[in-house]
Design a protein around this motif. Structure first.
Motif, mmCIF file in Angstrom:
data_model
loop_
_atom_site.group_PDB
_atom_site.id
_atom_site.type_symbol
_atom_site.label_atom_id
_atom_site.label_comp_id
_atom_site.label_asym_id
_atom_site.label_seq_id
_atom_site.Cartn_x
_atom_site.Cartn_y
_atom_site.Cartn_z
ATOM 1 N N ALA A 30 9.480 -1.936 13.619
ATOM 2 C CA ALA A 30 8.428 -2.931 13.843
ATOM 3 C C ALA A 30 7.111 -2.465 13.244
ATOM 4 C CB ALA A 30 8.270 -3.204 15.338
ATOM 5 N N SER A 31 6.829 -1.174 13.389
ATOM 6 C CA SER A 31 5.580 -0.645 12.821
ATOM 7 C C SER A 31 5.630 -0.628 11.304
ATOM 8 C CB SER A 31 5.324 0.766 13.348
ATOM 9 O OG SER A 31 6.266 1.687 12.835
ATOM 10 N N ALA A 32 6.813 -0.366 10.740
ATOM 11 C CA ALA A 32 6.942 -0.292 9.286
ATOM 12 C C ALA A 32 6.993 -1.672 8.648
ATOM 13 C CB ALA A 32 8.193 0.507 8.917
ATOM 14 N N VAL A 33 7.785 -2.567 9.227
ATOM 15 C CA VAL A 33 7.937 -3.907 8.659
ATOM 16 C C VAL A 33 6.643 -4.689 8.760
ATOM 17 C CG1 VAL A 33 9.124 -6.118 8.957
ATOM 18 C CG2 VAL A 33 10.417 -3.990 9.066
ATOM 19 N N ASN A 35 3.721 -3.708 8.208
ATOM 20 C CA ASN A 35 2.713 -3.280 7.241
ATOM 21 C C ASN A 35 2.559 -4.311 6.128
ATOM 22 O OD1 ASN A 35 2.293 -0.931 8.613
ATOM 23 N ND2 ASN A 35 3.517 0.340 7.248
ATOM 24 N N LYS A 36 1.326 -4.654 5.847
ATOM 25 C CA LYS A 36 1.055 -5.544 4.718
ATOM 26 C C LYS A 36 1.018 -4.766 3.407
ATOM 27 C CE LYS A 36 0.723 -8.935 7.562
ATOM 28 N NZ LYS A 36 1.827 -9.901 7.650
ATOM 29 N N ASN A 37 0.686 -3.495 3.516
ATOM 30 C CA ASN A 37 0.639 -2.639 2.329
ATOM 31 C C ASN A 37 1.250 -1.303 2.700
ATOM 32 O OD1 ASN A 37 0.155 -1.194 0.039
ATOM 33 N ND2 ASN A 37 -2.078 -1.433 0.053
ATOM 34 N N ASN A 38 2.521 -1.124 2.413
ATOM 35 C CA ASN A 38 3.247 0.060 2.855
ATOM 36 C C ASN A 38 2.757 1.351 2.223
ATOM 37 O OD1 ASN A 38 4.948 -1.367 4.568
ATOM 38 N ND2 ASN A 38 6.372 -1.841 2.914
ATOM 39 N N THR A 39 2.000 1.258 1.120
ATOM 40 C CA THR A 39 1.561 2.462 0.427
ATOM 41 C C THR A 39 0.182 2.924 0.865
ATOM 42 O OG1 THR A 39 0.636 1.163 -1.398
ATOM 43 C CG2 THR A 39 2.942 1.849 -1.585
ATOM 44 N N ALA A 40 -0.503 2.120 1.654
ATOM 45 C CA ALA A 40 -1.841 2.510 2.098
ATOM 46 C C ALA A 40 -1.751 3.688 3.058
ATOM 47 C CB ALA A 40 -2.529 1.319 2.775
ATOM 48 N N PRO A 41 -2.614 4.695 2.877
ATOM 49 C CA PRO A 41 -2.556 5.887 3.748
ATOM 50 C C PRO A 41 -2.677 5.563 5.230
ATOM 51 C CG PRO A 41 -3.933 6.306 1.833
ATOM 52 C CD PRO A 41 -3.608 4.840 1.804
ATOM 53 N N ASP A 42 -3.543 4.607 5.578
ATOM 54 C CA ASP A 42 -3.712 4.302 6.994
ATOM 55 C C ASP A 42 -2.445 3.667 7.567
ATOM 56 O OD1 ASP A 42 -4.150 2.032 5.413
ATOM 57 O OD2 ASP A 42 -5.290 1.037 7.003
ATOM 58 N N GLN A 43 -1.701 2.948 6.753
ATOM 59 C CA GLN A 43 -0.459 2.358 7.226
ATOM 60 C C GLN A 43 0.609 3.429 7.423
ATOM 61 O OE1 GLN A 43 -0.087 -0.785 8.193
ATOM 62 N NE2 GLN A 43 -2.224 -1.171 7.681
ATOM 63 N N GLU A 44 0.593 4.449 6.564
ATOM 64 C CA GLU A 44 1.526 5.554 6.734
ATOM 65 C C GLU A 44 1.234 6.300 8.036
ATOM 66 O OE1 GLU A 44 1.542 8.048 3.326
ATOM 67 O OE2 GLU A 44 2.364 6.511 1.986
ATOM 68 N N VAL A 45 -0.026 6.441 8.362
ATOM 69 C CA VAL A 45 -0.404 7.081 9.620
ATOM 70 C C VAL A 45 0.070 6.245 10.800
ATOM 71 C CG1 VAL A 45 -2.344 7.780 11.077
ATOM 72 C CG2 VAL A 45 -2.383 8.293 8.635
ATOM 73 N N THR A 115 11.975 -9.184 3.895
ATOM 74 C CA THR A 115 11.448 -7.855 4.207
ATOM 75 C C THR A 115 12.508 -6.794 3.950
ATOM 76 O OG1 THR A 115 12.136 -8.001 6.519
ATOM 77 C CG2 THR A 115 9.913 -8.763 5.983
ATOM 78 N N SER A 116 12.040 -5.587 3.633
ATOM 79 C CA SER A 116 12.954 -4.479 3.344
ATOM 80 C C SER A 116 13.611 -3.936 4.599
ATOM 81 C CB SER A 116 12.197 -3.356 2.640
ATOM 82 O OG SER A 116 11.246 -2.770 3.516
ATOM 83 N N LEU A 117 13.068 -4.284 5.741
ATOM 84 C CA LEU A 117 13.577 -3.837 7.035
ATOM 85 C C LEU A 117 13.475 -2.314 7.184
ATOM 86 C CD1 LEU A 117 14.707 -5.407 9.473
ATOM 87 C CD2 LEU A 117 16.982 -4.730 8.752
ATOM 88 N N GLY A 118 12.550 -1.723 6.463
ATOM 89 C CA GLY A 118 12.347 -0.291 6.594
ATOM 90 C C GLY A 118 13.456 0.551 6.009
ATOM 91 N N VAL A 119 14.216 -0.005 5.059
ATOM 92 C CA VAL A 119 15.273 0.775 4.401
ATOM 93 C C VAL A 119 14.639 1.945 3.662
ATOM 94 C CG1 VAL A 119 17.068 0.768 2.645
ATOM 95 C CG2 VAL A 119 16.807 -1.188 4.175
ATOM 96 N N ASN A 120 15.126 3.139 3.912
ATOM 97 C CA ASN A 120 14.577 4.312 3.247
ATOM 98 C C ASN A 120 14.992 4.345 1.783
ATOM 99 O OD1 ASN A 120 13.124 5.572 5.330
ATOM 100 N ND2 ASN A 120 14.998 6.387 6.221
ATOM 101 N N SER A 121 14.062 4.707 0.927
ATOM 102 C CA SER A 121 14.350 4.829 -0.507
ATOM 103 C C SER A 121 13.456 5.907 -1.095
ATOM 104 C CB SER A 121 14.119 3.498 -1.226
ATOM 105 O OG SER A 121 12.764 3.092 -1.093
ATOM 106 N N LEU A 122 13.918 6.487 -2.185
ATOM 107 C CA LEU A 122 13.163 7.548 -2.840
ATOM 108 C C LEU A 122 12.026 6.957 -3.675
ATOM 109 C CD1 LEU A 122 16.132 9.757 -4.106
ATOM 110 C CD2 LEU A 122 14.848 9.981 -1.971
#
Length: 257
Positions: A30-33, A35-45, A115-122
Motif C-alpha cells: 500500500a505504501s509503495a503502490v 507513490n506518485k513518484n517511486n524514484t523520489a527520495p522522500d517516497q523511498e523513505v 499499477t506495478s503492484l510493487g513487483v521487485n525489479s532491478l
C-alpha cells in the motif's frame, strides 16, 4: 516430529505467520503502490518506514506465538541455527508465501490494474549478479540483527527487540530500494510476482536472501557467539531425542520459535 505436527501450538504458529505476512505485505505494498513518484527520495523513505514499522508492530504482536519470522530467509536461518525444526520451517514458508499472495491479490483489487503492484525489479544499469550481491548484504544484516537481538543468552539487550528488527528492515530498504526495489524477503517478492505474472530476474530475490540467511546464522553461531553445546546435540534437542539440560543460569536458550 509427528507429535509436533499434531500440536495445536504448531498450527497456531503457522496461522500467525500467515496472518502476519498478509498484513505485512498489505501495508508494504500500500505504501509503495500509493507513490506518485517511486524514484523520489522522500517516497523511498516512506516505503522504508512502512515496511520497517510494520515488522516492528507485527513482531511485537505475534512474536510470542510464532517468533514472527515473516520471511523465509529468517526461517531458514533459524533452521541452520537449530531454533526450529525443518518441518515447522517448511510450514512457515508455505504460510508466508500464501499470505504474501493473498495480500498482493487484495491490493490488486484495490488499486488500478496498470499499477506495478510493487513487483521487485532491478535498476536498469544493474546486472543480476550485482542485484544478488545487494540482496545478500541487505538481508544479511537483517538476519544477523534477528539472531543477535533475540539471543536470550545476552544480558545487555534492554531495549525493544521488535523495534530493532523493524529498524533493520527499514535500513535494508533505505540501502537497497533504489537498486533492486529491496526484496530481502523471498515471500514479499513472490506475492506480487504471482499476481502480476512477472518473474524477470526473480531468482535474485530468492537466492540472495536465502544465502544470506544461512551465512548470517553460521557466522553468528560458530564465530561471533558460539554455543557451548555441540551442534550435534543441539539438533538432537530440537528433535526431542535428548532433554534440555538445566544450568546455573537457567535452561538452554534454544530452541526458540
Amino acid at each position: 516430529m509427528a507429535q509436533e505436527f499434531r500440536s495445536g501450538s504448531f498450527w497456531r504458529a503457522a496461522m500467525a505467520e500467515f496472518v502476519g505476512m498478509t498484513l505485512f505485505i498489505f501495508i508494504g505494498l500500500a505504501s509503495a503502490v500509493g507513490n506518485k513518484n517511486n524514484t523520489a527520495p522522500d517516497q523511498e523513505v516512506k516505503v522504508a518506514l512502512a515496511f520497517g514499522l510494520a515488522i516492528a508492530t507485527l513482531a511485537q504482536s505475534l512474536g510470542h506465538i510464532s517468533g514472527a519470522h515473516l520471511n523465509p530467509a529468517i526461517t531458514l536461518g533459524m533452521v541452520v541455527s537449530c531454533q526450529i525444526s525443518a518441518l515447522k520451517a517448511t510450514v512457515y514458508v508455505v504460510a508466508q508465501m500464501l499470505g504474501a499472495v493473498l495480500a498482493s491479490g487484495i491490493m490488486s483489487k484495490l488499486t488500478p490494474e496498470e499499477t506495478s503492484l510493487g513487483v521487485n525489479s532491478l535498476a536498469d544499469d544493474l546486472t543480476p549478479v550485482q542485484g544478488l550481491g545487494i540482496e545478500f548484504l541487505a538481508t544479511f544484516q537483517l538476519v544477523l540483527c534477528v539472531l543477535a537481538t533475540t539471543d536470550n543468552r545476552r544480558k545487555d539487550v534492554t531495549g525493544s527487540a521488535p523495534l530493532a528488527i523493524g529498524l533493520s528492515v527499514g535500513l535494508g530498504h533505505l540501502a537497497a530500494i533504489s537498486y533492486t526495489g529491496c526484496g530481502i524477503n523471498p515471500a514479499r517478492s513472490f506475492g506480487p510476482a504471482v499476481i502480476r505474472k512477472t518473474f524477470k530476474d526473480h531468482w535474485v530475490y530468492w537466492v540472495g536472501p536465502l544465502l544470506a540467511g544461512v551465512a548470517a546464522s553460521l557466522l553468528y553461531d560458530f564465530m561471533l557467539q558460539p554455543h557451548s553445546e555441540p551442534y550435534s546435540k543441539r539438533i538432537k534437542v530440537l528433535r526431542g531425542e535428548v532433554e534440555v539440560e538445566e544450568s546455573g543460569q537457567g535452561t538452554s536458550q534454544w530452541p526458540r520459535q
